[in-house]
Design a protein around this motif. Structure first.
Motif, mmCIF file in Angstrom:
data_model
loop_
_atom_site.group_PDB
_atom_site.id
_atom_site.type_symbol
_atom_site.label_atom_id
_atom_site.label_comp_id
_atom_site.label_asym_id
_atom_site.label_seq_id
_atom_site.Cartn_x
_atom_site.Cartn_y
_atom_site.Cartn_z
ATOM 1 N N TRP A 114 0.833 -1.203 0.000
ATOM 2 C CA TRP A 114 0.000 0.000 0.000
ATOM 3 C C TRP A 114 0.867 1.253 0.000
ATOM 4 C CZ3 TRP A 114 -4.587 0.236 -1.692
ATOM 5 C CH2 TRP A 114 -5.514 -0.778 -1.489
ATOM 6 N N ALA A 115 1.992 1.200 0.709
ATOM 7 C CA ALA A 115 2.918 2.339 0.691
ATOM 8 C C ALA A 115 3.457 2.561 -0.715
ATOM 9 C CB ALA A 115 4.068 2.099 1.670
ATOM 10 N N GLY A 116 3.736 1.449 -1.434
ATOM 11 C CA GLY A 116 4.192 1.562 -2.816
ATOM 12 C C GLY A 116 3.125 2.154 -3.717
ATOM 13 N N VAL A 117 1.864 1.761 -3.520
ATOM 14 C CA VAL A 117 0.759 2.329 -4.296
ATOM 15 C C VAL A 117 0.671 3.836 -4.077
ATOM 16 C CG1 VAL A 117 -1.756 2.379 -4.560
ATOM 17 C CG2 VAL A 117 -0.568 0.178 -4.363
ATOM 18 N N ALA A 118 0.756 4.250 -2.800
ATOM 19 C CA ALA A 118 0.680 5.681 -2.479
ATOM 20 C C ALA A 118 1.837 6.445 -3.115
ATOM 21 C CB ALA A 118 0.682 5.867 -0.963
ATOM 22 N N LEU A 119 3.037 5.850 -3.076
ATOM 23 C CA LEU A 119 4.217 6.490 -3.664
ATOM 24 C C LEU A 119 4.047 6.651 -5.173
ATOM 25 C CD1 LEU A 119 6.956 7.464 -2.524
ATOM 26 C CD2 LEU A 119 7.915 5.261 -3.195
ATOM 27 N N PHE A 121 1.200 6.799 -6.880
ATOM 28 C CA PHE A 121 0.183 7.798 -7.179
ATOM 29 C C PHE A 121 0.735 9.213 -6.978
ATOM 30 C CE2 PHE A 121 -3.031 4.397 -6.980
ATOM 31 C CZ PHE A 121 -3.774 4.750 -8.092
ATOM 32 N N ALA A 122 1.595 9.378 -5.975
ATOM 33 C CA ALA A 122 2.241 10.683 -5.796
ATOM 34 C C ALA A 122 3.085 11.030 -7.018
ATOM 35 C CB ALA A 122 3.105 10.661 -4.535
ATOM 36 N N GLY A 123 3.786 10.019 -7.559
ATOM 37 C CA GLY A 123 4.583 10.258 -8.762
ATOM 38 C C GLY A 123 3.724 10.625 -9.957
ATOM 39 N N ILE A 124 2.559 9.981 -10.098
ATOM 40 C CA ILE A 124 1.640 10.317 -11.199
ATOM 41 C C ILE A 124 1.170 11.761 -11.069
ATOM 42 C CG2 ILE A 124 -0.622 9.815 -12.193
ATOM 43 C CD1 ILE A 124 -0.134 6.865 -11.397
ATOM 44 N N GLY A 267 8.923 12.714 -10.776
ATOM 45 C CA GLY A 267 7.695 11.928 -10.813
ATOM 46 C C GLY A 267 7.947 10.501 -11.254
ATOM 47 N N ALA A 268 8.811 10.323 -12.268
ATOM 48 C CA ALA A 268 9.123 8.975 -12.752
ATOM 49 C C ALA A 268 9.795 8.148 -11.665
ATOM 50 C CB ALA A 268 10.026 9.064 -13.978
ATOM 51 N N ALA A 269 10.705 8.791 -10.904
ATOM 52 C CA ALA A 269 11.380 8.075 -9.815
ATOM 53 C C ALA A 269 10.375 7.606 -8.770
ATOM 54 C CB ALA A 269 12.442 8.982 -9.184
ATOM 55 N N LEU A 270 9.390 8.449 -8.449
ATOM 56 C CA LEU A 270 8.372 8.062 -7.470
ATOM 57 C C LEU A 270 7.498 6.927 -8.000
ATOM 58 C CD1 LEU A 270 7.247 11.592 -6.202
ATOM 59 C CD2 LEU A 270 8.568 9.900 -4.924
#
Length: 300
Positions: A114-119, A121-124, A267-270
């Motif tokens: 879930w932390a990866g999903v949030a990260l 979405f922040a990058g998007i 953003g791509a890195a996130l």
């Protein structure tokens, strides 16, 4: 695996480089048809039957989603860069993980995922919302191209969900690949004509691009990928596959002189870090358990 990632990253660059003389949607349709013929020949040589009766429904669904993914890729490359397309396409693991979380009880997302999903979405949000630098390919067209790249990632993720939750999960890889290639050819060929994407101006570069995509990418590279899956841990290969968008970004900047805006790089890195966390969860779990056990021992 690194070589495969370089090939897969290069495919968006080659599509973009030849787009003026060979429309990407038509190129993807033709490469799929040629690769389908090669896969049929391979299956006959192996004596491998095509299980139409037990798999045609999910096969057609997966194939239609595959065709939709590449329709979005082909259209999106008219507006955005190969680098942007490579990164946004690789949001697919996020959408696949969310879909499997809803449909497969055993695939529930862990807190780290879930932390990866949030990260991601922040990058998007950063990729789409932070545009401090001028868009050299032209706004709002580039935003539209990026949106199509994101839609392609969603379609790819949905394809994964269909395959994992249907009879296709229990079949050899070649029938599933054949469904995808046949549907891409059948659907994208008329779509190219209807959408004005039937441009084909023959040249050495055009034929070389078609041969590269049909024989090397859509046929040979997938056979190598399936061979790797039989001999190595899928989770480790999945983690290594995230080199693909990095190759796409680097090759786009080098071969096409595509600018890499700082906001896009952030953003791509996130996005890639988040997708990597979701995908690498199986590899990280043993390490996390050892760390937790060590902490309890030290505390005791």
């Amino acid at each position: 695996m690194v070589g495969l990632c370089a090939l897969w990253g290069l495919q968006q660059v080659v599509l973009k480089a030849t787009a003026q003389d060979f429309a990407p949607v038509l190129q993807i349709a033709l490469r799929s048809g040629i690769a389908a013929v090669l896969v049929i020949g391979l299956m006959r040589w192996r004596g491998e039957p095509m299980p139409w009766a037990e798999s045609w429904r999910p096969g057609l669904a997966a194939g239609a989603l595959f065709a939709l993914e590449y329709l979005f890729v082909g259209l999106g490359l008219r507006w955005t860069s190969a680098a942007h397309m490579s990164v946004l396409l690789y949001t697919a693991p996020i959408w696949a993980a969310l879909g499997l979380h809803l449909w497969v009880p055993a695939e529930r997302l862990a807190p780290l995922q879930w932390a990866g999903v949030a990260l991601a979405f922040a990058g998007i949000v950063v990729v789409f919302g932070v545009r401090a630098e001028p868009l050299t390919l032209g706004a709002p067209g580039m935003l539209w191209g990026d949106a199509l790249g994101l839609a392609a990632g969603i379609a790819w993720g949905a394809t994964t969900v269909v395959i994992r939750t249907s009879r296709l999960a229990h079949l050899p890889a070649t029938p599933t690949l054949l469904y995808q290639l046949l549907m891409a050819f059948a659907l994208l060929t008329p779509a190219a004509w209807l959408m004005g994407q039937a441009i084909l101006r023959p040249s050495a570069a055009v034929w070389a691009s078609l041969a590269f995509h049909a024989v090397v990418v859509s046929f040979a590279s997938f056979l190598v990928w399936f061979w790797l899956l039989r001999h190595y841990l899928a989770s480790r290969l999945g983690v290594l596959s995230f080199l693909t968008p990095l190759f796409g970004m680097g090759l786009g900047a080098w071969l096409l002189q595509e600018p890499l805006q700082p906001s896009f790089v952030v953003g791509a890195a996130l996005v890639l870090a988040g997708a990597l966390l979701v995908n690498a969860h199986g590899l990280l779990q043993p390490w996390l358990r050892r760390r937790a056990a060590g902490s309890r021992t030290a505390g005791g």
